[in-house]
Write a protein that holds these residues in place. Structure first.
Motif, mmCIF file in Angstrom:
data_model
loop_
_atom_site.group_PDB
_atom_site.id
_atom_site.type_symbol
_atom_site.label_atom_id
_atom_site.label_comp_id
_atom_site.label_asym_id
_atom_site.label_seq_id
_atom_site.Cartn_x
_atom_site.Cartn_y
_atom_site.Cartn_z
ATOM 1 N N THR A 1 29.267 -55.808 -67.531
ATOM 2 C CA THR A 1 28.381 -55.455 -68.640
ATOM 3 C C THR A 1 27.020 -56.110 -68.449
ATOM 4 O O THR A 1 25.970 -55.493 -68.684
ATOM 5 N N ASP A 2 27.026 -57.367 -68.004
ATOM 6 C CA ASP A 2 25.771 -58.094 -67.771
ATOM 7 C C ASP A 2 25.121 -57.706 -66.447
ATOM 8 O O ASP A 2 23.896 -57.806 -66.305
ATOM 9 N N HIS A 3 25.931 -57.290 -65.472
ATOM 10 C CA HIS A 3 25.415 -56.977 -64.130
ATOM 11 C C HIS A 3 25.984 -55.627 -63.685
ATOM 12 O O HIS A 3 26.834 -55.553 -62.785
ATOM 13 N N PRO A 4 25.536 -54.550 -64.297
ATOM 14 C CA PRO A 4 26.170 -53.240 -64.072
ATOM 15 C C PRO A 4 25.985 -52.668 -62.669
ATOM 16 O O PRO A 4 26.699 -51.744 -62.304
ATOM 17 N N GLN A 5 25.050 -53.182 -61.887
ATOM 18 C CA GLN A 5 24.801 -52.636 -60.555
ATOM 19 C C GLN A 5 25.491 -53.429 -59.449
ATOM 20 O O GLN A 5 25.219 -53.201 -58.269
ATOM 21 N N SER A 6 26.390 -54.328 -59.795
ATOM 22 C CA SER A 6 27.004 -55.191 -58.769
ATOM 23 C C SER A 6 28.023 -54.450 -57.923
ATOM 24 O O SER A 6 28.209 -54.774 -56.742
ATOM 25 N N PHE A 7 28.707 -53.454 -58.509
ATOM 26 C CA PHE A 7 29.780 -52.764 -57.793
ATOM 27 C C PHE A 7 29.553 -51.261 -57.808
ATOM 28 O O PHE A 7 29.241 -50.668 -58.852
ATOM 29 N N ALA A 8 29.745 -50.670 -56.632
ATOM 30 C CA ALA A 8 29.610 -49.218 -56.518
ATOM 31 C C ALA A 8 30.812 -48.505 -57.112
ATOM 32 O O ALA A 8 30.694 -47.385 -57.621
ATOM 33 N N VAL A 9 31.966 -49.148 -57.059
ATOM 34 C CA VAL A 9 33.178 -48.547 -57.583
ATOM 35 C C VAL A 9 34.199 -49.642 -57.873
ATOM 36 O O VAL A 9 34.206 -50.687 -57.201
ATOM 37 N N THR A 10 35.016 -49.415 -58.877
ATOM 38 C CA THR A 10 36.143 -50.299 -59.187
ATOM 39 C C THR A 10 37.434 -49.542 -58.922
ATOM 40 O O THR A 10 37.668 -48.475 -59.507
ATOM 41 N N LEU A 11 38.238 -50.082 -58.026
ATOM 42 C CA LEU A 11 39.543 -49.501 -57.724
ATOM 43 C C LEU A 11 40.592 -50.191 -58.586
ATOM 44 O O LEU A 11 40.732 -51.417 -58.527
ATOM 45 N N PHE A 12 41.304 -49.421 -59.375
ATOM 46 C CA PHE A 12 42.306 -49.987 -60.282
ATOM 47 C C PHE A 12 43.700 -49.554 -59.857
ATOM 48 O O PHE A 12 43.941 -48.378 -59.578
ATOM 49 N N GLU A 13 44.629 -50.533 -59.821
ATOM 50 C CA GLU A 13 46.028 -50.202 -59.529
ATOM 51 C C GLU A 13 46.959 -51.155 -60.268
ATOM 52 O O GLU A 13 46.697 -52.367 -60.342
ATOM 53 N N ILE A 14 48.037 -50.595 -60.809
ATOM 54 C CA ILE A 14 49.120 -51.400 -61.352
ATOM 55 C C ILE A 14 50.444 -50.793 -60.910
ATOM 56 O O ILE A 14 50.499 -49.644 -60.464
ATOM 57 N N SER A 15 51.500 -51.568 -61.054
ATOM 58 C CA SER A 15 52.837 -51.109 -60.690
ATOM 59 C C SER A 15 53.246 -49.902 -61.521
ATOM 60 O O SER A 15 53.137 -49.906 -62.753
ATOM 61 N N GLY A 16 53.753 -48.885 -60.844
ATOM 62 C CA GLY A 16 54.231 -47.708 -61.560
ATOM 63 C C GLY A 16 55.521 -47.945 -62.314
ATOM 64 O O GLY A 16 55.852 -47.191 -63.234
ATOM 65 N N ALA A 17 56.256 -48.985 -61.940
ATOM 66 C CA ALA A 17 57.532 -49.249 -62.606
ATOM 67 C C ALA A 17 57.341 -49.484 -64.100
ATOM 68 O O ALA A 17 58.238 -49.198 -64.897
ATOM 69 N N TYR A 18 56.161 -49.994 -64.501
ATOM 70 C CA TYR A 18 55.911 -50.269 -65.910
ATOM 71 C C TYR A 18 55.406 -49.039 -66.660
ATOM 72 O O TYR A 18 55.103 -49.126 -67.853
ATOM 73 N N LEU A 19 55.332 -47.923 -65.955
ATOM 74 C CA LEU A 19 54.958 -46.670 -66.598
ATOM 75 C C LEU A 19 56.168 -45.758 -66.772
ATOM 76 O O LEU A 19 56.038 -44.610 -67.169
ATOM 77 N N PHE A 20 57.348 -46.305 -66.449
ATOM 78 C CA PHE A 20 58.621 -45.660 -66.749
ATOM 79 C C PHE A 20 59.324 -46.454 -67.842
ATOM 80 O O PHE A 20 59.090 -47.656 -68.014
ATOM 81 N N THR A 21 60.219 -45.802 -68.555
ATOM 82 C CA THR A 21 61.031 -46.462 -69.575
ATOM 83 C C THR A 21 62.468 -46.548 -69.088
ATOM 84 O O THR A 21 63.035 -45.547 -68.640
ATOM 85 N N GLY A 22 63.045 -47.734 -69.166
ATOM 86 C CA GLY A 22 64.410 -47.943 -68.725
ATOM 87 C C GLY A 22 65.420 -47.590 -69.802
ATOM 88 O O GLY A 22 65.076 -47.178 -70.913
#
Length: 648
Positions: free
Chosen positions: A479-500
């Motif tokens: 927010t303070d330095h919006p030009q620092s990164f060209a892109v943000t790659l986001f990843e999390i475990s898919g196991a937490y997007l399923f319900t057991g």
């Protein structure tokens, strides 16, 4: 103090759910609460005995510890000794090393602190720890190191002083427990200070009964049983334990202890011979069940079939009866006990405990008797090396320049990022949980990407509240330095997007417990979790370009299979696993509020090929790449180029 058979019955209602919980019997997700019940019962009984001794002038600290030693140590030492041989037979050296360290910790009653630093009680790894359950013994013995002398001092000052101080201590412990539940639930579970209020609750109940007679009351007693049963059925691993919700079973236990007195219907039920019999052997049953279950899981490298677990539960109570009759009782009987006399008992306990402690320390110092293990299993030695390399060799997390992985942005980190921005232009940010750590390694492994910063921490997802997760500090920085990164790659475990099957997100354990030749059923999507992630990324994308790198297929294959099965059979992924993740991938592609990139398609993941084998493993566990896997994926595709193409 006269013997109350109904308390034996209450012990049965505590120990059976704990055992069934660890056996993964469904419909009892809160069975672990049986330990909380034991704490209250212990506080009640020990305080009753101490108060009787203090009132009659029989109290001595040495006498108290002699009773504790005769009650606790013989059966405990028997189970520890019995656990030694299967450990060497079924464990790998690294596991033996951990087992040996836990053995030493058990002997000196510090195993709660050992496991506090090693493993979450509700994690899959915990189920493979034969001595995990001894944490509760450690909590009790630490408590009883201080409680008897404190009670003796307070007793001389009178009832008001005694009750007031104990009540204040219980309140302080409860406040600490509430704070710990929010600050660090994993550590809070094992910590003595967070558990003392449960023991003190039992102690205060005992003093209340001693001060004035309280008539039995079936209505209140049955309310207590209902509170206990309700907690066991409706609570679960997601319930903060200990925490505010534990007031329900603790209060229920106190109601039973106070109001289920002789002559009440509740006492008659709890005094049934079946309940009393189980209650009498409950301590030995508690000691035996965890080693039996853990070694069965180690032997099968999966969840044993239901028929096997049923047989192990039966074996637990058979061994419990034998050790109660042949070990516990001979040491505790009033007439001619084994090791008569306090000096003989303490000397025998010290020698046995010292030998076990030394054996554990030796196992720790020799890396789990590694040389001896390799000599005993020469055919497994080479395979073990491959597995250990996959598990221990990690990709670099900081090259000392502009490729580094952090968990939060402070002033020094901000200055470093801005300096790299001035040197290289806009960089690449990687954001997420432990899977994003792998993604950082993949991106940073490419020489044409000199400016890569990871903002990652295991188990951190953007829609969950955790002050230690990197999302807030990352958002503030961009927010303070919006030009620092060209892109943000986001990843999390898919196991937490399923319900057991338990209705909760997160299915690693459920899949991992299945035998390799079984089929993973169609898993429901955790739509609330998915929506929470999607909304968070939508907000973040207002500050910086974001690409959701879709979850990889998680094989959930334990590498120990390769050691036990050999290279000829190799590793395999369970049928149905890929189909579930492909379905999840397609759904996320459809609903994502930000550009979406399927890493399964990008890297061309195919199984079992991409598990690897004895020439090198691409995975270090069931869902994380090894260093070799990170390097391999970095060579297969340029994630950044693919992500930038999505943005444009």
């Amino acid at each position: 103090m006269h013997h109350r058979r109904e308390i034996d019955g209450l012990r049965a209602l505590a120990v059976v759910p704990v055992i069934l919980f660890h056996a993964h019997v469904p419909y009892l997700p809160g069975g672990f609460i049986g330990v909380d019940i034991f704490f209250v019962i212990s506080g009640f009984l020990i305080t009753s005995l101490l108060a009787e001794d203090l009132a009659t002038g029989r109290y001595t600290l040495a006498g108290f510890y002699e009773r504790r030693a005769r009650r606790i140590l013989p059966a405990l030492y028997l189970v520890l000794i019995a656990s030694l041989v299967p450990a060497f037979w079924l464990m790998l050296p690294g596991q033996i090393e951990d087992f040996a360290a836990s053995l030493s910790a058990v002997v000196i009653f510090l195993s709660n602190f050992f496991f506090l630093s090693q493993v979450n009680y509700f994690s899959p790894d915990a189920e493979l720890q034969p001595l995990l359950h001894t944490w509760s013994l450690a909590v009790e013995e630490q408590y009883y190191l201080l409680f008897p002398p404190l009670l003796a001092v307070l007793w001389r000052k009178g009832t008001v002083w005694t009750v007031t101080v104990l009540l204040l201590l219980a309140l302080a412990s409860f406040v600490l427990c509430l704070w710990g539940a929010g600050e660090n639930p994993g550590r809070n579970f094992y910590f003595t200070g967070s558990r003392a209020w449960e023991l003190l609750a039992g102690a205060l109940a005992a003093l209340a009964l001693r001060q004035r007679p309280i008539l039995g009351n079936d209505s209140l007693a049955f309310c207590g049983l209902a509170a206990i049963a309700g907690a066991m059925v409706f609570w679960g691993s997601a319930t903060p334990a200990p925490g505010a919700w534990m007031l329900v079973p603790v209060a229920g236990t106190i109601l039973v202890l106070i109001y289920a007195q002789d002559g009440t219907r509740c006492a008659q039920i709890l005094s049934h011979p079946a309940f009393v019999g189980i209650g009498l052997v409950s301590y030995s049953a508690y000691l035996w069940h965890q080693p039996l279950f853990a070694y069965a899981r180690l032997a099968t490298v999966a969840e044993p079939p239901a028929v096997v677990m049923t047989a192990l539960v039966a074996l637990t109570f058979l061994l419990a009866w034998a050790s109660w009759a042949l070990v516990e009782q001979p040491f505790r009987r009033r007439a001619a006990p084994v090791l008569p006399g306090r000096r003989r008992l303490f000397l025998g306990a010290a020698l046995t405990g010292g030998l076990l402690f030394a054996l554990g320390a030796t196992g720790k110092a020799t890396d789990g008797f590694r040389t001896l293990w390799l000599a005993a299993w020469p055919d497994r030695a080479a395979i073990l090396q491959v597995v250990e390399t996959a598990q221990t060799v990690q990709p670099p997390q900081d090259d000392g320049a502009c490729r580094f992985n952090i968990q939060a942005v402070d002033a020094a980190v901000a200055d470093r990022i801005l300096a790299c921005r001035a040197l290289h232009g806009p960089g690449i940010a990687v954001l997420g949980d432990s899977h994003a750590i792998d993604l950082f390694g993949i991106v940073a492994s490419r020489p044409d990407r000199p400016f890569v910063v990871g903002f990652t921490k295991p188990s951190c997802r953007p829609h969950t509240v955790d002050r230690d997760c990197p999302y807030a500090s990352f958002t503030a920085f961009v927010t303070d330095h919006p030009q620092s990164f060209a892109v943000t790659l986001f990843e999390i475990s898919g196991a937490y997007l399923f319900t057991g099957a338990d209705g909760l997100p997160g299915v690693q354990t459920a899949i991992e417990r299945l035998p390799l030749d079984s089929t993973v059923p169609d898993l429901p999507l955790a739509r609330d979790e998915i929506a929470g992630v999607n909304d968070a990324l939508s907000v973040l994308a207002r500050q910086v370009p974001v690409v959701w790198v879709g979850p990889r297929v998680e094989p959930q294959v334990q590498l120990q299979w390769l050691v036990t099965r050999g290279c000829a059979k190799g590793l395999a992924i369970r049928s149905g696993t890929e189909a579930n993740y492909v379905r999840l991938d397609s759904h996320l592609q459809t609903i994502s509020a930000v550009p979406y990139l399927s890493q399964n398609r990008l890297f061309g993941l195919q199984f079992p090929r991409d598990l690897g084998g004895c020439d090198g493993l691409l995975w270090k566990d069931g869902d994380h790449y090894s260093a070799l896997g990170v390097a391999e994926m970095g060579q297969r595709a340029d994630v950044v180029a693919a992500a930038l193409a999505r943005i444009r």
